[in-house]
Design a protein around this motif. Structure first.
Motif, PDB file in Angstrom:
ATOM      1  N   ASN A 128      -1.650   2.431  25.607  1.00 40.53           N
ATOM      2  CA  ASN A 128      -2.907   3.083  25.242  1.00 40.53           C
ATOM      3  C   ASN A 128      -3.751   3.407  26.471  1.00 40.53           C
ATOM      4  O   ASN A 128      -4.453   4.417  26.514  1.00 40.53           O
ATOM      5  CB  ASN A 128      -3.696   2.202  24.277  1.00 40.53           C
ATOM      6  N   ILE A 187      -6.850   6.070  20.158  1.00 38.62           N
ATOM      7  CA  ILE A 187      -5.642   6.603  19.541  1.00 38.62           C
ATOM      8  C   ILE A 187      -5.228   5.755  18.343  1.00 38.62           C
ATOM      9  O   ILE A 187      -4.718   6.266  17.347  1.00 38.62           O
ATOM     10  CB  ILE A 187      -4.489   6.686  20.585  1.00 38.62           C
ATOM     11  N   VAL A 188      -5.465   4.429  18.411  1.00 36.77           N
ATOM     12  CA  VAL A 188      -5.113   3.549  17.297  1.00 36.77           C
ATOM     13  C   VAL A 188      -6.037   3.801  16.106  1.00 36.77           C
ATOM     14  O   VAL A 188      -5.586   3.972  14.970  1.00 36.77           O
ATOM     15  CB  VAL A 188      -5.194   2.070  17.719  1.00 36.77           C
ATOM     16  N   GLY A 242      -5.383   7.089  14.575  1.00 37.94           N
ATOM     17  CA  GLY A 242      -4.138   7.026  13.814  1.00 37.94           C
ATOM     18  C   GLY A 242      -4.345   6.444  12.429  1.00 37.94           C
ATOM     19  O   GLY A 242      -3.769   6.918  11.444  1.00 37.94           O
ATOM     20  N   HIS A 281       5.940   5.882  13.422  1.00 43.01           N
ATOM     21  CA  HIS A 281       4.947   5.548  14.444  1.00 43.01           C
ATOM     22  C   HIS A 281       4.714   6.736  15.368  1.00 43.01           C
ATOM     23  O   HIS A 281       3.572   7.004  15.778  1.00 43.01           O
ATOM     24  CB  HIS A 281       5.428   4.349  15.259  1.00 43.01           C
ATOM     25  N   THR A 282       5.777   7.441  15.709  1.00 41.76           N
ATOM     26  CA  THR A 282       5.656   8.586  16.611  1.00 41.76           C
ATOM     27  C   THR A 282       4.849   9.697  15.967  1.00 41.76           C
ATOM     28  O   THR A 282       4.001  10.324  16.623  1.00 41.76           O
ATOM     29  CB  THR A 282       7.047   9.112  16.996  1.00 41.76           C
ATOM     30  N   ARG A 290       1.178   8.743  15.951  1.00 43.89           N
ATOM     31  CA  ARG A 290       0.644   8.798  17.307  1.00 43.89           C
ATOM     32  C   ARG A 290       0.430  10.248  17.753  1.00 43.89           C
ATOM     33  O   ARG A 290      -0.580  10.581  18.362  1.00 43.89           O
ATOM     34  CB  ARG A 290       1.611   8.094  18.257  1.00 43.89           C
ATOM     35  N   LEU A 346       2.107  12.228  24.845  1.00 44.81           N
ATOM     36  CA  LEU A 346       2.946  11.316  24.069  1.00 44.81           C
ATOM     37  C   LEU A 346       4.050  10.723  24.946  1.00 44.81           C
ATOM     38  O   LEU A 346       4.355   9.523  24.857  1.00 44.81           O
ATOM     39  CB  LEU A 346       3.563  12.058  22.883  1.00 44.81           C
ATOM     40  N   TRP A 357       2.662   8.018  27.121  1.00 46.92           N
ATOM     41  CA  TRP A 357       2.453   6.806  26.308  1.00 46.92           C
ATOM     42  C   TRP A 357       3.763   6.042  26.165  1.00 46.92           C
ATOM     43  O   TRP A 357       3.820   4.833  26.379  1.00 46.92           O
ATOM     44  CB  TRP A 357       1.914   7.209  24.932  1.00 46.92           C
ATOM     45  N   TRP A 392      -3.525  -3.080  16.998  1.00 45.22           N
ATOM     46  CA  TRP A 392      -2.615  -1.939  17.066  1.00 45.22           C
ATOM     47  C   TRP A 392      -1.962  -1.608  15.727  1.00 45.22           C
ATOM     48  O   TRP A 392      -1.333  -0.565  15.568  1.00 45.22           O
ATOM     49  CB  TRP A 392      -1.513  -2.198  18.092  1.00 45.22           C
TER      50      TRP A 392
END
Length: 403
Positions: free
Chosen positions: A78, A98-99, A102, A122-123, A126, A182, A185, A359
């Protein structure tokens, strides 16, 4: 040996019983064992009749919170997200924006299509979060620019103007920039995993390779982590990696069942895929070994007919996903529950009375279903360890029939 298309079709039509343990007579009764830091390998009693020791064919691992702690890895990734966003002109964000974004994105999708939200990888979450953060910054700049052109305050802009600005902001986001952020990350997540790898993991993998030189080692994960990309730690010991995200059809069906049928969802699809991957790798290696042998009459082994006596063991921290899923496909299981001091979150990740990790994007409904699945999977644990140093011992106990 030439692997024909017919052979491959045969491989993928194999019954899930291919790895089922063979029935062998024995005068002893065994059950799952718990191996703690002071546990020693139990001596074999000479007068006790025991089954023949199995050969280890396939060893699979979960990754997150099994070989390294997920918390600090996600935190480092992150932070890399913040740096990458600044690089592309989006400053002022915090590491967990970002969390939180999301979670918001997933909740919004859940209100419209619960099954789609549950099946998001998850991708995907994100990527949507990164895009949303970029849209917010672009929109703010567009509204400010428009207000200055009209010599007014942003708060004075009409809903119609704001709507047009929002639509424009969505089209102004560059897909290549989203993918670049991405990638940054994901790269840092892999680097962090190597930095934070749990104690004794590498030593145990070395010992396992020494004791079982023909074993095929693979990873089964629900994210994008890949041990083959962890060059300085895990890569030398792993032969393949299977990700939940590689089979969207199977993944979507699983989360659809998880969301609509209480605790009856199954993970056979991903473990079947891992088993099939093993079959291809093993048969190919046997063909190479046969071709290089000096023996004129050597016959390469053919899977599964001559591999049924090889054991499959799966190692993981999650009762439902790791133990329950792999056991349903014929694997023996090792549950990894490490001390909280090393950073593993598994022991309390499914406790509704405590705050979930920052997370985590798992909904309460999904947590409740997972807890029910955990309870059903608990009897399928063959061995339990609280330090990775004891993994080789647990594996050998399972192979001897002591666990």
């Amino acid at each position: 040996m030439k692997i024909t298309s017919i052979a491959l079709v045969t491989l993928f039509s194999i019954s899930v019983q291919a790895f089922a343990p063979q029935t062998t007579s024995s005068t002893t009764t065994t059950r799952g064992s718990v191996l703690y830091a002071d546990t020693q390998e139990a001596p074999t009693e000479a007068k006790v009749s025991r089954p023949k020791v199995q050969q280890l064919g396939l060893l699979t691992f979960d990754l997150d919170d099994t070989l390294y702690p997920i918390g600090p890895c996600v935190e480092a990734a992150n932070n890399a997200f913040v740096t990458a966003m600044e690089k592309y002109g989006f400053p002022g964000l915090s590491a967990f924006d970002i969390v939180e974004t999301g979670k918001i994105v997933r909740e919004e999708i859940a209100n419209e299509d619960p099954e789609k939200a549950a099946a998001l990888t998850h991708t995907e979450i994100r990527e949507l979060a990164i895009r949303r953060e970029m849209e917010k910054v672009i929109l703010e700049r567009k509204l400010q620019s428009t207000a200055e052109d009209w010599a007014t305050q942003v708060s004075s802009l009409s809903p119609i103007v704001r709507k047009h600005a929002q639509d424009w902001a969505k089209t102004a986001v560059s897909e290549s920039v989203v993918q670049s952020v991405l990638t940054q990350w994901e790269m840092e997540r892999h680097h962090a995993a190597e930095r934070y790898i749990f104690p004794h993991v590498i030593e145990s993998l070395k010992k396992i390779k020494e004791e079982h030189p023909n074993v095929v080692i693979g990873a089964v994960t629900d994210g994008r982590a890949n041990p083959l990309l962890m060059t300085f730690t895990l890569a030398p010991y792993f032969d393949f990696c299977m990700s939940w995200e590689d089979d969207q059809g199977g993944r979507q069906q699983f989360f659809k069942e998880l969301d609509t049928v209480d605790a009856k969802a199954e993970l056979r699809w991903i473990y079947d895929a891992a088993r099939h991957k093993y079959a291809i790798l093993k048969e190919a290696q046997d063909a190479i070994d046969s071709a290089q042998s000096d023996e004129a009459e050597i016959q390469p082994l053919v899977w599964p007919a001559t591999y049924d006596d090889l054991a499959w063991i799966h190692v993981g921290d999650d009762l439902a996903f790791d133990v329950g899923g792999s056991a349903a496909c014929g694997a023996k299981t090792v549950l990894v529950e490490l001390p909280r001091s090393v950073g593993q979150t598994a022991p309390f990740r499914f406790d509704l009375s405590v705050q979930q990790p920052a997370w985590s994007t798992t909904s309460r409904k999904e947590l409740e279903a997972r807890i029910a699945m955990n309870e059903k999977a608990r009897p399928k644990v063959n061995a339990e360890i609280n330090t990775m140093e004891r993994l080789p011992i647990a594996i050998n106990e399972i192979l001897r029939g002591d666990a």
